[in-house]
Design a protein around this motif. Structure first.
Motif, mmCIF file in Angstrom:
data_model
loop_
_atom_site.group_PDB
_atom_site.id
_atom_site.type_symbol
_atom_site.label_atom_id
_atom_site.label_comp_id
_atom_site.label_asym_id
_atom_site.label_seq_id
_atom_site.Cartn_x
_atom_site.Cartn_y
_atom_site.Cartn_z
ATOM 1 N N HIS A 82 20.820 -7.916 -7.783
ATOM 2 C CA HIS A 82 21.581 -7.318 -8.591
ATOM 3 C C HIS A 82 20.683 -6.158 -9.160
ATOM 4 C CE1 HIS A 82 24.074 -6.517 -12.070
ATOM 5 N NE2 HIS A 82 24.883 -7.439 -11.631
ATOM 6 N N SER A 83 21.099 -4.956 -8.757
ATOM 7 C CA SER A 83 20.478 -3.833 -8.947
ATOM 8 C C SER A 83 21.550 -2.667 -9.697
ATOM 9 C CB SER A 83 19.881 -3.093 -7.973
ATOM 10 O OG SER A 83 19.079 -1.936 -8.352
ATOM 11 N N THR A 84 21.346 -2.533 -11.132
ATOM 12 C CA THR A 84 22.427 -1.647 -11.753
ATOM 13 C C THR A 84 22.075 -0.343 -11.250
ATOM 14 O OG1 THR A 84 22.120 -3.013 -13.761
ATOM 15 C CG2 THR A 84 22.923 -0.857 -14.104
ATOM 16 N N SER A 85 20.931 0.266 -11.268
ATOM 17 C CA SER A 85 20.878 1.421 -10.524
ATOM 18 C C SER A 85 20.706 1.686 -9.150
ATOM 19 C CB SER A 85 19.635 2.042 -11.038
ATOM 20 O OG SER A 85 18.526 1.525 -10.872
ATOM 21 N N GLY A 86 20.352 0.751 -8.587
ATOM 22 C CA GLY A 86 20.400 0.645 -6.894
ATOM 23 C C GLY A 86 19.074 0.785 -6.393
ATOM 24 N N ALA A 87 17.999 1.103 -7.464
ATOM 25 C CA ALA A 87 16.670 1.704 -7.364
ATOM 26 C C ALA A 87 15.726 0.355 -6.470
ATOM 27 C CB ALA A 87 15.840 1.885 -8.498
ATOM 28 N N THR A 88 16.166 -0.965 -7.041
ATOM 29 C CA THR A 88 15.290 -2.005 -6.448
ATOM 30 C C THR A 88 16.061 -2.283 -4.949
ATOM 31 O OG1 THR A 88 14.921 -3.072 -8.858
ATOM 32 C CG2 THR A 88 14.764 -4.479 -6.746
ATOM 33 N N THR A 89 17.237 -2.003 -5.074
ATOM 34 C CA THR A 89 17.829 -2.148 -3.609
ATOM 35 C C THR A 89 17.153 -1.235 -2.767
ATOM 36 O OG1 THR A 89 19.966 -2.785 -4.494
ATOM 37 C CG2 THR A 89 19.959 -2.351 -2.137
ATOM 38 N N ARG A 90 17.005 -0.283 -2.687
ATOM 39 C CA ARG A 90 16.267 0.955 -2.064
ATOM 40 C C ARG A 90 14.919 0.636 -1.770
ATOM 41 N NH1 ARG A 90 20.047 3.945 -5.009
ATOM 42 N NH2 ARG A 90 18.516 4.659 -6.534
ATOM 43 N N ILE A 91 14.198 -0.051 -2.840
ATOM 44 C CA ILE A 91 12.546 -0.501 -2.566
ATOM 45 C C ILE A 91 12.667 -1.475 -1.595
ATOM 46 C CG2 ILE A 91 10.501 -1.257 -3.440
ATOM 47 C CD1 ILE A 91 10.893 1.576 -3.926
ATOM 48 N N LEU A 92 13.708 -2.510 -1.654
ATOM 49 C CA LEU A 92 13.896 -3.691 -0.924
ATOM 50 C C LEU A 92 14.208 -3.098 0.662
ATOM 51 C CD1 LEU A 92 15.732 -6.328 -2.823
ATOM 52 C CD2 LEU A 92 13.748 -6.851 -1.560
ATOM 53 N N SER A 93 14.869 -2.158 0.720
ATOM 54 C CA SER A 93 15.388 -1.551 2.097
ATOM 55 C C SER A 93 14.035 -1.111 2.498
ATOM 56 C CB SER A 93 16.431 -0.697 2.081
ATOM 57 O OG SER A 93 16.623 -0.029 3.269
ATOM 58 N N SER A 94 13.131 -0.352 1.861
ATOM 59 C CA SER A 94 12.197 0.169 2.353
ATOM 60 C C SER A 94 11.125 -0.863 2.948
ATOM 61 C CB SER A 94 11.390 1.066 1.670
ATOM 62 O OG SER A 94 10.618 0.288 0.366
ATOM 63 N N GLU A 111 0.693 -1.224 0.253
ATOM 64 C CA GLU A 111 0.054 0.063 -0.018
ATOM 65 C C GLU A 111 1.066 1.274 -0.081
ATOM 66 O OE1 GLU A 111 -2.430 -3.272 1.446
ATOM 67 O OE2 GLU A 111 -0.426 -2.511 2.124
ATOM 68 N N GLY A 112 0.591 2.301 -0.766
ATOM 69 C CA GLY A 112 1.175 3.468 -0.849
ATOM 70 C C GLY A 112 2.381 3.499 -1.668
ATOM 71 N N VAL A 113 2.800 2.226 -2.257
ATOM 72 C CA VAL A 113 3.994 2.545 -3.337
ATOM 73 C C VAL A 113 3.717 2.624 -4.497
ATOM 74 C CG1 VAL A 113 5.038 0.976 -1.575
ATOM 75 C CG2 VAL A 113 3.981 -0.138 -3.684
ATOM 76 N N ARG A 114 4.676 3.073 -5.562
ATOM 77 C CA ARG A 114 4.264 3.225 -6.798
ATOM 78 C C ARG A 114 4.009 1.979 -7.519
ATOM 79 N NH1 ARG A 114 8.918 7.867 -8.380
ATOM 80 N NH2 ARG A 114 7.864 9.461 -6.924
ATOM 81 N N GLU A 115 2.961 2.054 -8.357
ATOM 82 C CA GLU A 115 2.756 0.761 -8.936
ATOM 83 C C GLU A 115 3.242 0.360 -10.383
ATOM 84 O OE1 GLU A 115 -1.562 0.820 -9.549
ATOM 85 O OE2 GLU A 115 -1.909 0.869 -7.625
ATOM 86 N N HIS A 116 4.504 -0.094 -10.187
ATOM 87 C CA HIS A 116 5.606 -0.546 -11.103
ATOM 88 C C HIS A 116 5.840 -2.070 -10.844
ATOM 89 C CE1 HIS A 116 9.043 -0.639 -13.577
ATOM 90 N NE2 HIS A 116 8.604 0.250 -14.049
ATOM 91 N N PRO A 117 5.946 -2.475 -11.854
ATOM 92 C CA PRO A 117 6.122 -4.076 -11.839
ATOM 93 C C PRO A 117 7.562 -4.305 -10.954
ATOM 94 C CG PRO A 117 5.708 -3.823 -13.872
ATOM 95 C CD PRO A 117 5.831 -2.447 -13.464
ATOM 96 N N SER A 118 8.616 -3.512 -11.028
ATOM 97 C CA SER A 118 9.793 -4.021 -10.218
ATOM 98 C C SER A 118 9.617 -3.750 -8.694
ATOM 99 C CB SER A 118 11.071 -3.219 -10.806
ATOM 100 O OG SER A 118 10.682 -1.730 -10.588
ATOM 101 N N THR A 119 8.645 -2.680 -8.207
ATOM 102 C CA THR A 119 8.465 -2.283 -7.156
ATOM 103 C C THR A 119 7.740 -3.566 -6.412
ATOM 104 O OG1 THR A 119 8.190 -0.147 -7.507
ATOM 105 C CG2 THR A 119 7.377 -0.762 -5.460
#
Length: 480
Positions: free
Chosen positions: A380-392, A351-359
């Protein structure tokens, strides 16, 4: 149980040797703040050199955070020395041109544009809020009459703030530009921008970086009420946020500060952007080997609120007990994280996160790790974006963040629970890189369950979003 919170230590005269920085690392600090409001190029060059040497020696990712001064407003000196005021004392605030040597208390401020918005009843704070005034009359265009609302000493060349006023000064000063040039040359990893008031301010710093051929992550320091009013806009532009409670505490009624801190952290968590809580966290440890009960609770509550990093300033820069401060902060984190995991405090809901498949895949990976009691998550995250979502998602497990990009690795170091790592570059397949990392890492043993996330590029493409989540078991024959 792995330990998750990130501790930022400010370096200064008390911690400027190789031995001191090494002990800070051993005590638990992995991010080092260079405060460009103090010190010169020689000091910063020495500190960066020491940090890079320790990275090589320890194999850890150690992040260098450059903190720009910003438009810090200071009074000037007309030769009166320190002025003593009592509650009810009237003082004139004006430019040098307005000063008359007639014996009336006078505070000099040679920034004419700051007078234009001041009106009767406005608050004014001097010396980090130690002395408070209220505007009682606008005498002339650049001359204001103030009345003291408490007692104290007003020396020249002290910081002065106007709580609630949107400062008309440029967010990036000439000093900041010169300091940024030094930081780019020395190879800092992240830049913190002071006194951000709107999203455009971040853009001005990004534009300045262009001439150096770099686009480093930018942390917006929230120190003005104007920034809180534009929080969504600033979050859109900035890579991370610092709740800079020193100046923010002058702008707000102090009773409003805890709620503001919680709202900022919640907004950052929702977007997967790292958030730092800073200022006076263990201030008593500047001169004492023990913290107060209130400070201990403050650090714990910042972690409970959802902070990724907690920062020490004077405690490690000039304090008498820098290593004890880091170790005690880490101990607080151990205990409160134990409580968080026992009580299942944290959120892996979408809930509340951006609706994107990787999220959604990142949230699925966190939930899968919880259900299978996995040893860790390897991303394995080239930009680090998925890592940060995982952390959240705040999983119990550590998140190993694989990226070939040094800038990405050093920035993911700011996200709670993340351990940056270098993948095997000779293999193109990102999922295979993650599997090989698990097979080769001594952190995993036979039978360990690891959740892998990766982006599998299509043929002819080199960039992709995360599109794979896999449950992986390390087998006996893979033990190296």
């Amino acid at each position: 149980m792995d330990r998750h919170i990130k501790i930022i230590a400010t370096l200064g005269p008390g911690t400027e040797s190789y031995e001191a920085v090494r002990e800070l690392v051993e005590s638990g600090a992995k991010i080092f703040r260079l405060n460009f409001s103090h010190g010169g190029r020689e000091f910063f060059e020495k500190m960066v050199s020491i940090i890079r040497r320790l990275e090589e020696e320890t194999g850890l990712t150690l992040t260098v955070l450059q903190d720009l001064s910003g438009p810090k407003i200071r009074t000037c000196d007309v030769g009166l020395g320190a002025i003593e005021v009592n509650k009810g004392t009237e003082v004139l605030l004006g430019t040098t041109e307005q000063y008359k040597d007639d014996g009336e208390p006078f505070i000099c401020l040679d920034i004419p544009e700051l007078f234009e918005s001041l009106k009767e009843g406005d608050p004014v704070a001097l010396g980090d809020g130690v002395i408070r005034f209220k505007v009682v009359k606008v005498e002339e265009k650049h001359l204001i009459r103030l009345v003291a609302t408490n007692s104290g000493i007003c020396p020249p060349r002290k910081g002065i703030t106007f709580p609630g006023m949107k400062t008309p000064l440029a967010p990036l000063t000439e000093k900041d530009k010169a300091d940024l040039a030094i930081g780019m040359e020395l190879g800092v990893d992240v830049v913190a921008m002071s006194f951000v008031q709107k999203g455009e301010d971040i853009g001005s710093l990004r534009a300045e970086m262009v001439q150096y051929g770099k686009q480093l992550p930018i942390i917006a320091k929230l120190e003005r009420t104007a920034a809180l009013e534009c929080l969504d806009e600033i979050l859109e532009e900035a890579d991370g946020i610092m709740v800079a409670r020193g100046d923010l505490g002058l702008e707000l009624d102090l009773a409003e500060l805890p709620a503001a801190q919680k709202r900022i952290i919640r907004a950052c968590n929702a977007l997967g952007k790292p958030v730092i809580v800073a200022t006076q966290m263990l201030l008593s440890m500047v001169n004492s080997p023990m913290a107060t009960r209130a400070e201990t609770t403050d650090v714990a509550n910042a972690i409970l609120d959802g902070a990724d990093c907690v920062m020490l300033s004077e405690e490690t820069a000039v304090g008498q007990y820098p290593f004890e401060a880091v170790r005690f902060m880490r101990k607080i984190a151990y205990e409160i994280e134990r409580y968080m995991f026992e009580a299942n405090v944290g959120n892996v809901a979408v809930e509340g996160v951006r609706e994107h498949p990787s999220t959604f895949l990142a949230h699925a990976a966190a939930m899968l790790a919880a259900k299978t009691d996995a040893k860790a998550i390897v991303c394995h995250s080239t930009s680090g974006a998925t890592t940060r979502i995982l952390s959240s998602c705040r999983p119990t497990q550590s998140i190993y963040a694989l990226s070939s990009d040094s800038t990405v690795r050093h920035f993911t170091n700011l996200s709670l629970g993340v351990i940056p790592a270098v993948p095997l570059d000779v293999i193109d397949d990102h999922q295979e890189r993650a599997e090989i990392f698990v097979r080769q890492s001594p952190d995993f043993v036979e039978g360990d369950i690891v959740i892998l996330t990766a982006g599998q590029p299509e043929k002819g493409k080199t960039v992709t979003q995360t599109n794979v989540v896999k449950l992986y078991e390390k087998l006996a024959k893979e033990v190296s």
